[in-house]
Design an enzyme around this catalytic site. Structure first.
Site, PDB file in Angstrom:
ATOM      1  N   SER A  86     -28.495   4.886  41.572  1.00 28.25           N
ATOM      2  CA  SER A  86     -27.177   5.174  42.123  1.00 28.25           C
ATOM      3  C   SER A  86     -27.246   5.172  43.666  1.00 28.25           C
ATOM      4  CB  SER A  86     -26.684   6.508  41.569  1.00 28.25           C
ATOM      5  OG  SER A  86     -25.311   6.680  41.759  1.00 28.25           O
ATOM      6  N   ASP A 219     -22.245   1.608  31.557  1.00 29.63           N
ATOM      7  CA  ASP A 219     -22.029   2.520  32.679  1.00 29.63           C
ATOM      8  C   ASP A 219     -20.533   2.736  32.905  1.00 29.63           C
ATOM      9  OD1 ASP A 219     -22.019   3.924  35.056  1.00 29.63           O
ATOM     10  OD2 ASP A 219     -23.525   2.663  36.027  1.00 29.63           O
ATOM     11  N   HIS A 247     -24.612   5.650  33.012  1.00 30.45           N
ATOM     12  CA  HIS A 247     -25.068   5.659  34.403  1.00 30.45           C
ATOM     13  C   HIS A 247     -26.432   6.336  34.542  1.00 30.45           C
ATOM     14  CE1 HIS A 247     -24.545   5.104  38.659  1.00 30.45           C
ATOM     15  NE2 HIS A 247     -24.773   6.391  38.894  1.00 30.45           N
TER      16      HIS A 247
END
Length: 269
Positions: A86, A219, A247
Site C-alpha cells: 500500500s 482488492d 488489500h
C-alpha cells in the site's frame, strides 16, 4: 520483527501500509523464515510499536527513516528484496532511489508504485488515485488535526467499517479484529515538498532496479483497474497476480504471497 536464515539466505525487508505496522506480516514472516531466508518486518516512524509520536514525523523521509537506515546498514555485497504494501510502496521507492546497488528487487504489493516521470510526482499519482475513488471511499474514517512544529496537519484515523469493507473483507475475522486494536492514526504527507518533486526518482537509480508489482485481484481499496493504471506508468515492470486477495494480501492469501516472494528471492541476484 526480525527472523534469521541460514548461510546464503536472501534478506527480505517488509514495509507495511497506512496506519499499520510490522505486526501485519505475522503470517508471512514464519513462512519465509522456514524457507531459509532472513526476514525483517519494520515499523515506519510513529507506526506499529515505533516510539515516535505522529507530531514528530515531519516528512515522508522522516516516516521512512527506519527503512532507509536498515538499507544503509546492510553489509556490502548483500542485496535486499524490499517489499512495500500500500502506502509503503512510496517508502520502498525512496529507499531504492537512495541505495539502488543494495536492492536486488523492489516488490510493490497492491501498493503505491511511483514512476520515473517529470509529469507524475508521488503527489500527482496519489491525487489521481483519490480522484478515481468514490467520495465516500474512506467510509467511517475520520480526519483529525495534529499540532506539529510545522503547524497544524491533518491525520487520518482508519475506521472499523473502512477496515472491514475496504481492507480486510476477504481476510480472517481474527486479522480484522487485530487491526482494529493496533492501527494508529496516520499522515499521508501530501503537503511534503518531496512528494511534489517530479525529479525525485531517476532512471539511473530507481529505474535501474528490478520492480515487481503484485496485483490483489479482489482488492476493494484499490481495484484491479487502478493497480494496472500504475503498472502502465512504468513499462517493463514484472506483474504477478493473486486471485482472491483483498488489500491485506498478507492476511487473506499469505501462502500464495509467500510462494511468489520465494520465487522473486531466488530469481534476482
Amino acid at each position: 520483527m526480525e527472523a534469521g536464515g541460514g548461510g546464503g539466505a536472501r534478506h527480505i525487508v517488509l514495509v507495511h501500509g497506512l496506519g499499520h505496522g510490522a505486526w501485519c506480516w505475522y503470517r508471512v514472516v514464519p513462512m519465509l523464515r522456514a524457507a531459509g531466508h532472513r526476514v525483517t518486518a519494520l515499523d515506519m516512524a510513529a507506526s506499529g510499536a515505533h516510539p515516535a509520536r505522529m507530531d514528530e514525523v515531519r516528512s515522508l523521509e522522516d516516516y521512512s527513516r527506519p527503512l532507509l537506515d536498515a538499507v544503509a546498514a546492510s553489509p556490502p555485497g548483500q542485496r535486499l528484496v524490499l517489499v512495500g504494501h500500500s502506502l509503503g510502496g512510496l517508502c520502498v521507492a525512496l529507499a531504492v532511489e537512495r541505495f539502488p546497488r543494495k536492492v536486488a528487487a523492489a516488490v510493490f504489493l497492491a501498493a503505491s508504485m511511483p514512476c520515473v516521470s517529470k509529469h507524475m510526482s508521488m503527489f500527482a499519482m496519489l491525487n489521481e488515485c483519490f480522484r478515481r475513488s468514490p467520495p465516500d471511499f474512506f467510509v467511517d474514517s475520520e480526519h483529525i488535526v495534529v499540532n506539529t512544529i510545522q503547524g497544524p496537519r491533518t491525520a487520518l484515523v482508519l475506521g472499523p467499517k473502512y477496515l472491514a469493507e475496504k481492507l480486510y473483507d476477504q481476510s480472517p475475522q481474527e486479522d480484522l479484529t487485530l487491526a482494529t486494536m493496533l492501527v494508529r492514526p496516520c499522515i499521508q504527507f501530501l503537503d511534503d515538498p518531496i512528494m511534489k518533486d517530479d525529479t525525485l526518482l531517476t532512471d539511473g537509480s530507481y529505474g535501474s532496479v528490478k520492480r515487481v508489482f503484485m496485483i490483489a485481484k479482489a482488492d476493494s481499496s484499490s481495484d484491479e483497474e487502478m493497480q494496472r493504471w500504475m503498472i502502465d506508468l512504468s513499462p517493463g515492470v514484472e506483474v504477478e497476480e493473486i486471485a482472491g486477495a483483498d488489500h491485506m494480501v498478507m492476511c487473506s492469501k499469505p501462502r500464495e504471497l509467500c510462494d511468489i516472494l520465494l520465487t522473486i528471492a531466488s530469481n534476482y541476484e
